[in-house]
Write a protein that holds these residues in place. Sequence first.
Motif, PDB file in Angstrom:
ATOM      1  N   CYS A  42      15.029 139.137  57.888  1.00 40.19           N
ATOM      2  CA  CYS A  42      13.894 138.273  58.651  1.00 40.19           C
ATOM      3  C   CYS A  42      12.675 138.922  58.402  1.00 40.19           C
ATOM      4  O   CYS A  42      12.445 139.858  57.548  1.00 40.19           O
ATOM      5  CB  CYS A  42      14.050 138.578  59.919  1.00 40.19           C
ATOM      6  SG  CYS A  42      15.898 138.000  60.716  1.00 40.19           S
ATOM      7  N   VAL A  54       2.855 129.120  56.588  1.00 38.84           N
ATOM      8  CA  VAL A  54       4.289 129.273  55.927  1.00 38.84           C
ATOM      9  C   VAL A  54       4.865 127.991  55.797  1.00 38.84           C
ATOM     10  O   VAL A  54       5.001 127.135  56.889  1.00 38.84           O
ATOM     11  CB  VAL A  54       5.282 130.301  56.763  1.00 38.84           C
ATOM     12  CG1 VAL A  54       6.817 130.278  56.181  1.00 38.84           C
ATOM     13  CG2 VAL A  54       4.581 131.480  56.747  1.00 38.84           C
ATOM     14  N   THR A  56       8.162 125.406  54.959  1.00 38.51           N
ATOM     15  CA  THR A  56       9.496 125.399  54.617  1.00 38.51           C
ATOM     16  C   THR A  56       9.991 124.086  54.195  1.00 38.51           C
ATOM     17  O   THR A  56       9.075 123.098  54.354  1.00 38.51           O
ATOM     18  CB  THR A  56      10.370 125.853  55.901  1.00 38.51           C
ATOM     19  OG1 THR A  56      10.312 124.604  56.908  1.00 38.51           O
ATOM     20  CG2 THR A  56       9.849 127.022  56.368  1.00 38.51           C
ATOM     21  N   VAL A  69       4.053 134.187  62.067  1.00 38.29           N
ATOM     22  CA  VAL A  69       5.035 133.402  61.739  1.00 38.29           C
ATOM     23  C   VAL A  69       6.337 134.191  61.569  1.00 38.29           C
ATOM     24  O   VAL A  69       6.410 135.055  60.815  1.00 38.29           O
ATOM     25  CB  VAL A  69       4.856 132.556  60.549  1.00 38.29           C
ATOM     26  CG1 VAL A  69       6.127 131.631  60.299  1.00 38.29           C
ATOM     27  CG2 VAL A  69       3.664 131.549  60.768  1.00 38.29           C
ATOM     28  N   TRP A  70       7.310 133.885  62.343  1.00 43.84           N
ATOM     29  CA  TRP A  70       8.727 134.428  62.345  1.00 43.84           C
ATOM     30  C   TRP A  70       9.444 133.562  61.295  1.00 43.84           C
ATOM     31  O   TRP A  70       9.582 132.438  61.375  1.00 43.84           O
ATOM     32  CB  TRP A  70       9.302 134.368  63.500  1.00 43.84           C
ATOM     33  CG  TRP A  70      10.787 135.092  63.406  1.00 43.84           C
ATOM     34  CD1 TRP A  70      11.831 134.187  63.357  1.00 43.84           C
ATOM     35  CD2 TRP A  70      11.230 136.440  63.495  1.00 43.84           C
ATOM     36  NE1 TRP A  70      12.897 134.827  63.184  1.00 43.84           N
ATOM     37  CE2 TRP A  70      12.843 136.079  63.380  1.00 43.84           C
ATOM     38  CE3 TRP A  70      10.695 137.506  63.570  1.00 43.84           C
ATOM     39  CZ2 TRP A  70      13.623 137.288  63.538  1.00 43.84           C
ATOM     40  CZ3 TRP A  70      11.584 138.565  63.539  1.00 43.84           C
ATOM     41  CH2 TRP A  70      12.936 138.358  63.366  1.00 43.84           C
ATOM     42  N   ILE A  71      10.115 134.256  60.320  1.00 46.30           N
ATOM     43  CA  ILE A  71      10.812 133.585  59.216  1.00 46.30           C
ATOM     44  C   ILE A  71      12.359 133.990  59.308  1.00 46.30           C
ATOM     45  O   ILE A  71      12.410 135.498  59.046  1.00 46.30           O
ATOM     46  CB  ILE A  71      10.289 133.750  57.703  1.00 46.30           C
ATOM     47  CG1 ILE A  71       8.883 133.181  57.751  1.00 46.30           C
ATOM     48  CG2 ILE A  71      11.167 132.955  56.810  1.00 46.30           C
ATOM     49  CD1 ILE A  71       8.156 133.526  56.442  1.00 46.30           C
ATOM     50  N   HIS A  77      11.276 129.674  51.971  1.00 47.23           N
ATOM     51  CA  HIS A  77       9.725 129.339  52.435  1.00 47.23           C
ATOM     52  C   HIS A  77       8.723 129.739  51.372  1.00 47.23           C
ATOM     53  O   HIS A  77       9.151 130.611  50.339  1.00 47.23           O
ATOM     54  CB  HIS A  77       9.555 130.252  53.597  1.00 47.23           C
ATOM     55  CG  HIS A  77       9.618 131.743  53.317  1.00 47.23           C
ATOM     56  ND1 HIS A  77      10.894 132.245  53.252  1.00 47.23           N
ATOM     57  CD2 HIS A  77       8.818 132.561  52.929  1.00 47.23           C
ATOM     58  CE1 HIS A  77      10.774 133.704  52.810  1.00 47.23           C
ATOM     59  NE2 HIS A  77       9.482 134.013  52.865  1.00 47.23           N
ATOM     60  N   CYS A 104      12.284 129.253  62.206  1.00 48.66           N
ATOM     61  CA  CYS A 104      10.986 129.736  62.082  1.00 48.66           C
ATOM     62  C   CYS A 104      10.108 129.515  63.474  1.00 48.66           C
ATOM     63  O   CYS A 104      10.433 128.590  64.149  1.00 48.66           O
ATOM     64  CB  CYS A 104      10.122 128.900  61.114  1.00 48.66           C
ATOM     65  SG  CYS A 104      10.594 129.490  59.674  1.00 48.66           S
ATOM     66  N   ARG A 105       9.459 130.318  63.829  1.00 52.74           N
ATOM     67  CA  ARG A 105       8.507 130.302  64.974  1.00 52.74           C
ATOM     68  C   ARG A 105       7.096 130.868  64.593  1.00 52.74           C
ATOM     69  O   ARG A 105       7.066 131.604  63.931  1.00 52.74           O
ATOM     70  CB  ARG A 105       9.063 130.988  66.135  1.00 52.74           C
ATOM     71  CG  ARG A 105      10.549 130.746  66.333  1.00 52.74           C
ATOM     72  CD  ARG A 105      11.168 131.745  67.305  1.00 52.74           C
ATOM     73  NE  ARG A 105      10.471 131.811  68.561  1.00 52.74           N
ATOM     74  CZ  ARG A 105      10.812 132.527  69.633  1.00 52.74           C
ATOM     75  NH1 ARG A 105      11.653 133.354  69.522  1.00 52.74           N
ATOM     76  NH2 ARG A 105      10.060 132.532  70.788  1.00 52.74           N
TER      77      ARG A 105
END
Length: 268
Positions: A42, A54, A56, A69-71, A77, A104-105
Motif C-alpha cells: 500500500c 493520483v 487510476t 491519497v491512500w493507494i 496508478h 483509493c481514498r
Amino acid sequence: MNRHIPILPADNLIKSLPRPVFGHVDSQPNMIIPGPHQHPWCQLTYALQGHLQVWTPHARFIALPQRAVWIPAGMQHQVHESSPAEIRSLYLDGAALGLNWAACRVLAIDPLLQELIRRFSTVPIEYDLAGPDGRLAQVLVDQLATSPDAGLVLPWPSDQRLLALCKQLHHQPDEAPTLAQYSRRLGLSEKTLTRLFLQQTGLGFRLWRQRARLVHALPRLERGERITDVALACGYESLSSFIAAFKEHTGQTPREFALRNQQSHANT
C-alpha cells in the motif's frame, strides 16, 4: 546512527518492503512519477507543498494541502505533482498493519500526522522495530487509521457513452453545453442521462463537471494566473460562480488557495 533520506529501490527490483512502514522523499516538480504502475504494498502519498493527483483507471483523486491519497496494494496508478511540489510517500504492509483498505481514498491529514509523516521520511531503511523508530511507526499507523475521508474524487464511468462525454468535459472544461444538449448528442433523454451519471459515478452531472473544472483550475492558480482568466478557461461565465464552486469543493476561495501556495513557495 546517521540520519539520511531513504531511497527505495525500483519496484521491479524488490519483492517485499524492508519494514512494515517505509517512508521516503520525492521532489520531482511537474512530473508523472512514474508511468502507470502498481506494487504489492500500500502507499500513502502526501504533498507538503503544492498539490498532487493520483490517477487510476477508475478515478482521479485530488489531494490539496492537508490531504493525502491512500493507494491499495495492486492498484494501477500514476502520481501527478504540481510544480514545484514536495512529496512524502509511505509504503506500508497494509495487511500486517490492519490498514488493508481495498479502495483509493483521500484522507485528511492533521498537524500531528503531518509531522509524523515528515519525520518518518528521515528514518533509516532498516530501523529497529523494537526501538524508538519502530514505536514511531506504530503511532503513525494509529493516527492514520483514524484519519477521516476528505475526498475530492473525480470518478470515471464504465458506460462508453458516458465515458466519451466525461473525457470531453475533462479535456475541454471551457466548453459549456447544457445537460439537454449532451442528451441530444447521445440520443438519450435528460432523465436517462441524469440517472446514468448517478449510477456510474455517484455524482450528478453538474457536480461531476464542477470537479473536472477544478482539476484544471488548480495548476493554473498555482502558476499565478489571474483568477478571472482561470474562471474563463474552466468554462465559468462569471467570476462569482467560479469562486462559489471552488470554495464549495475546497473550503477556500481561489485567491486564498493562490496566496497560500505563494507563501509556501516563499518559505522553501
